[in-house]
Design a protein around this motif. Structure first.
Motif, PDB file in Angstrom:
ATOM      1  N   LEU A  77      75.621  44.643  20.531  1.00 55.83           N
ATOM      2  CA  LEU A  77      76.257  43.771  19.545  1.00 55.83           C
ATOM      3  C   LEU A  77      75.215  42.830  18.944  1.00 55.83           C
ATOM      4  CD1 LEU A  77      78.827  42.923  18.117  1.00 55.83           C
ATOM      5  CD2 LEU A  77      79.244  41.304  19.988  1.00 55.83           C
ATOM      6  N   ARG A  78      74.981  43.016  17.646  1.00 55.67           N
ATOM      7  CA  ARG A  78      74.043  42.175  16.886  1.00 55.67           C
ATOM      8  C   ARG A  78      74.588  42.047  15.474  1.00 55.67           C
ATOM      9  NH1 ARG A  78      68.013  44.112  17.014  1.00 55.67           N
ATOM     10  NH2 ARG A  78      67.609  41.964  16.412  1.00 55.67           N
ATOM     11  N   PHE A  79      74.032  41.104  14.745  1.00 51.44           N
ATOM     12  CA  PHE A  79      74.512  40.807  13.401  1.00 51.44           C
ATOM     13  C   PHE A  79      73.311  40.728  12.460  1.00 51.44           C
ATOM     14  CE2 PHE A  79      77.057  38.851  16.690  1.00 51.44           C
ATOM     15  CZ  PHE A  79      78.308  39.392  16.436  1.00 51.44           C
ATOM     16  N   ARG A  80      73.385  41.472  11.340  1.00 53.92           N
ATOM     17  CA  ARG A  80      72.304  41.485  10.354  1.00 53.92           C
ATOM     18  C   ARG A  80      72.805  40.888   9.037  1.00 53.92           C
ATOM     19  NH1 ARG A  80      67.851  45.284   9.745  1.00 53.92           N
ATOM     20  NH2 ARG A  80      68.966  46.705  11.111  1.00 53.92           N
ATOM     21  N   TYR A  81      71.991  39.994   8.459  1.00 56.69           N
ATOM     22  CA  TYR A  81      72.317  39.436   7.155  1.00 56.69           C
ATOM     23  C   TYR A  81      72.241  40.523   6.097  1.00 56.69           C
ATOM     24  CZ  TYR A  81      72.078  34.535   8.622  1.00 56.69           C
ATOM     25  OH  TYR A  81      72.321  33.325   9.197  1.00 56.69           O
ATOM     26  N   ARG A  82      73.331  40.727   5.380  1.00 53.21           N
ATOM     27  CA  ARG A  82      73.344  41.619   4.223  1.00 53.21           C
ATOM     28  C   ARG A  82      73.291  40.815   2.939  1.00 53.21           C
ATOM     29  NH1 ARG A  82      70.915  45.787   5.397  1.00 53.21           N
ATOM     30  NH2 ARG A  82      71.824  46.994   7.053  1.00 53.21           N
ATOM     31  N   LEU A  83      73.643  39.550   3.046  1.00 48.71           N
ATOM     32  CA  LEU A  83      73.609  38.644   1.906  1.00 48.71           C
ATOM     33  C   LEU A  83      73.455  37.232   2.434  1.00 48.71           C
ATOM     34  CD1 LEU A  83      74.305  37.909  -1.161  1.00 48.71           C
ATOM     35  CD2 LEU A  83      76.635  37.604  -0.319  1.00 48.71           C
ATOM     36  N   ALA A  84      72.577  36.483   1.812  1.00 48.49           N
ATOM     37  CA  ALA A  84      72.461  35.050   2.089  1.00 48.49           C
ATOM     38  C   ALA A  84      72.380  34.358   0.736  1.00 48.49           C
ATOM     39  CB  ALA A  84      71.233  34.739   2.929  1.00 48.49           C
ATOM     40  N   GLY A  85      73.321  33.475   0.472  1.00 47.59           N
ATOM     41  CA  GLY A  85      73.378  32.783  -0.816  1.00 47.59           C
ATOM     42  C   GLY A  85      72.120  31.982  -1.120  1.00 47.59           C
ATOM     43  N   THR A  86      71.916  31.713  -2.392  1.00 47.31           N
ATOM     44  CA  THR A  86      70.701  31.016  -2.824  1.00 47.31           C
ATOM     45  C   THR A  86      70.592  29.614  -2.233  1.00 47.31           C
ATOM     46  OG1 THR A  86      71.846  30.334  -4.851  1.00 47.31           O
ATOM     47  CG2 THR A  86      70.455  32.304  -4.977  1.00 47.31           C
ATOM     48  N   ASP A  87      71.717  28.915  -2.043  1.00 43.94           N
ATOM     49  CA  ASP A  87      71.662  27.580  -1.430  1.00 43.94           C
ATOM     50  C   ASP A  87      71.196  27.679   0.018  1.00 43.94           C
ATOM     51  OD1 ASP A  87      72.603  26.459  -3.769  1.00 43.94           O
ATOM     52  OD2 ASP A  87      74.665  26.264  -3.057  1.00 43.94           O
ATOM     53  N   VAL A  88      71.668  28.688   0.723  1.00 42.64           N
ATOM     54  CA  VAL A  88      71.278  28.894   2.125  1.00 42.64           C
ATOM     55  C   VAL A  88      69.778  29.164   2.199  1.00 42.64           C
ATOM     56  CG1 VAL A  88      71.600  30.340   4.170  1.00 42.64           C
ATOM     57  CG2 VAL A  88      73.567  29.776   2.722  1.00 42.64           C
ATOM     58  N   VAL A  89      69.299  30.081   1.393  1.00 42.76           N
ATOM     59  CA  VAL A  89      67.882  30.453   1.388  1.00 42.76           C
ATOM     60  C   VAL A  89      67.015  29.259   1.008  1.00 42.76           C
ATOM     61  CG1 VAL A  89      66.154  31.897   0.226  1.00 42.76           C
ATOM     62  CG2 VAL A  89      68.334  32.886   0.955  1.00 42.76           C
ATOM     63  N   GLN A  90      67.421  28.539  -0.029  1.00 40.71           N
ATOM     64  CA  GLN A  90      66.635  27.394  -0.493  1.00 40.71           C
ATOM     65  C   GLN A  90      66.521  26.322   0.583  1.00 40.71           C
ATOM     66  OE1 GLN A  90      68.317  25.356  -3.878  1.00 40.71           O
ATOM     67  NE2 GLN A  90      66.300  24.672  -4.551  1.00 40.71           N
ATOM     68  N   ARG A  91      67.600  26.027   1.267  1.00 41.38           N
ATOM     69  CA  ARG A  91      67.572  24.958   2.259  1.00 41.38           C
ATOM     70  C   ARG A  91      66.877  25.363   3.554  1.00 41.38           C
ATOM     71  NH1 ARG A  91      71.535  24.000  -1.302  1.00 41.38           N
ATOM     72  NH2 ARG A  91      71.881  21.850  -1.836  1.00 41.38           N
ATOM     73  N   LEU A  92      66.898  26.653   3.864  1.00 39.49           N
ATOM     74  CA  LEU A  92      66.185  27.121   5.059  1.00 39.49           C
ATOM     75  C   LEU A  92      64.717  27.399   4.767  1.00 39.49           C
ATOM     76  CD1 LEU A  92      68.817  29.483   6.658  1.00 39.49           C
ATOM     77  CD2 LEU A  92      68.095  27.239   7.474  1.00 39.49           C
ATOM     78  N   GLY A  93      64.393  27.617   3.503  1.00 36.96           N
ATOM     79  CA  GLY A  93      63.012  27.879   3.132  1.00 36.96           C
ATOM     80  C   GLY A  93      62.563  29.295   3.418  1.00 36.96           C
ATOM     81  N   THR A  94      63.515  30.203   3.641  1.00 41.17           N
ATOM     82  CA  THR A  94      63.168  31.589   3.921  1.00 41.17           C
ATOM     83  C   THR A  94      64.330  32.496   3.537  1.00 41.17           C
ATOM     84  OG1 THR A  94      62.293  33.098   5.602  1.00 41.17           O
ATOM     85  CG2 THR A  94      63.972  31.555   6.326  1.00 41.17           C
ATOM     86  N   GLU A  95      64.001  33.701   3.109  1.00 42.49           N
ATOM     87  CA  GLU A  95      65.026  34.701   2.784  1.00 42.49           C
ATOM     88  C   GLU A  95      65.566  35.294   4.083  1.00 42.49           C
ATOM     89  OE1 GLU A  95      67.709  36.684   1.393  1.00 42.49           O
ATOM     90  OE2 GLU A  95      66.478  35.996  -0.294  1.00 42.49           O
ATOM     91  N   LEU A  96      66.865  35.401   4.181  1.00 36.91           N
ATOM     92  CA  LEU A  96      67.495  35.933   5.390  1.00 36.91           C
ATOM     93  C   LEU A  96      67.984  37.361   5.220  1.00 36.91           C
ATOM     94  CD1 LEU A  96      69.617  32.825   6.413  1.00 36.91           C
ATOM     95  CD2 LEU A  96      67.480  33.607   7.432  1.00 36.91           C
ATOM     96  N   THR A  97      68.209  37.807   3.997  1.00 34.62           N
ATOM     97  CA  THR A  97      68.762  39.130   3.760  1.00 34.62           C
ATOM     98  C   THR A  97      67.918  40.196   4.461  1.00 34.62           C
ATOM     99  OG1 THR A  97      69.685  38.401   1.661  1.00 34.62           O
ATOM    100  CG2 THR A  97      69.468  40.783   1.986  1.00 34.62           C
ATOM    101  N   GLY A  98      68.598  41.018   5.265  1.00 36.19           N
ATOM    102  CA  GLY A  98      67.932  42.079   6.015  1.00 36.19           C
ATOM    103  C   GLY A  98      67.463  41.653   7.395  1.00 36.19           C
TER     104      GLY A  98
END
Length: 179
Positions: A77-98
């Motif tokens: 059981l694991r979870f993979r990002y298929r989509l991360a919104g632009t606000d999420v990416v901007q605030r984390l400073g990294t792309e999460l998709t994939g």
């Protein structure tokens, strides 16, 4: 396995994170996150099992940059990002998709996010996560609602999430890496 984390802010002490099943959208303070959950409940209460198409960008445009979609891998059981919104990416400073949820860049939130995703998967019900915090120079309530999105076979195939961010703040969260 992460420990069960429940509780809430205690006056005069730092806020503790809350992770719990949620059966009422009124539990959520952020109006956009509350609307996201209300729409999920409306679909589920109408006898439909919301699928991946629930995350329709036209219907959810009010929360679009703050949405995430996780794909469930069942063994293990694991979870993979298929989509991360632009606000999420901007605030984390990294792309999460994939990327895998267990590779989330914030080591404080990572175990809480994994615990919440596991709860959604195992119960097939929405989960609320929140904490009052001070970040980006202001006090605010971080709220995340994760909802199950069902595959055609009736299993939880994806998890959709909507979250709040402090208004008018675009910089990264403290402690986040610069990419």
């Amino acid at each position: 396995m992460t420990p069960e984390v429940t509780g809430g802010p205690v006056p005069g002490t730092p806020a503790l994170p809350v992770i719990e099943a949620v059966s009422d959208a009124d539990r959520v303070r952020d109006p956009n996150v509350r609307q996201f959950l209300s729409l999920w409940f409306a679909e589920a209460n109408a006898g439909r099992r919301p699928g991946k198409d629930f995350l329709d960008p036209l219907r959810l445009r009010f929360l679009l940059g703050s949405l995430s979609l996780l794909e469930v891998q069942k063994d293990p059981l694991r979870f993979r990002y298929r989509l991360a919104g632009t606000d999420v990416v901007q605030r984390l400073g990294t792309e999460l998709t994939g990327k895998w949820l267990d590779d989330h860049p914030n080591p404080v939130f990572r175990p809480l996010l994994i615990q919440g995703a596991r709860m959604v998967y195992h119960t097939g019900r929405p989960v609320y996560g929140g904490m009052d915090t001070r970040a980006l120079g202001q006090d605010w309530s971080l709220e995340v609602v994760a909802v199950p999105l069902f595959a055609p076979d009736g299993s939880v195939g994806w998890i959709g999430a909507g979250q709040s961010f402090p208004p008018d703040k675009a910089e990264r969260m403290p402690g986040q890496p610069i990419s």
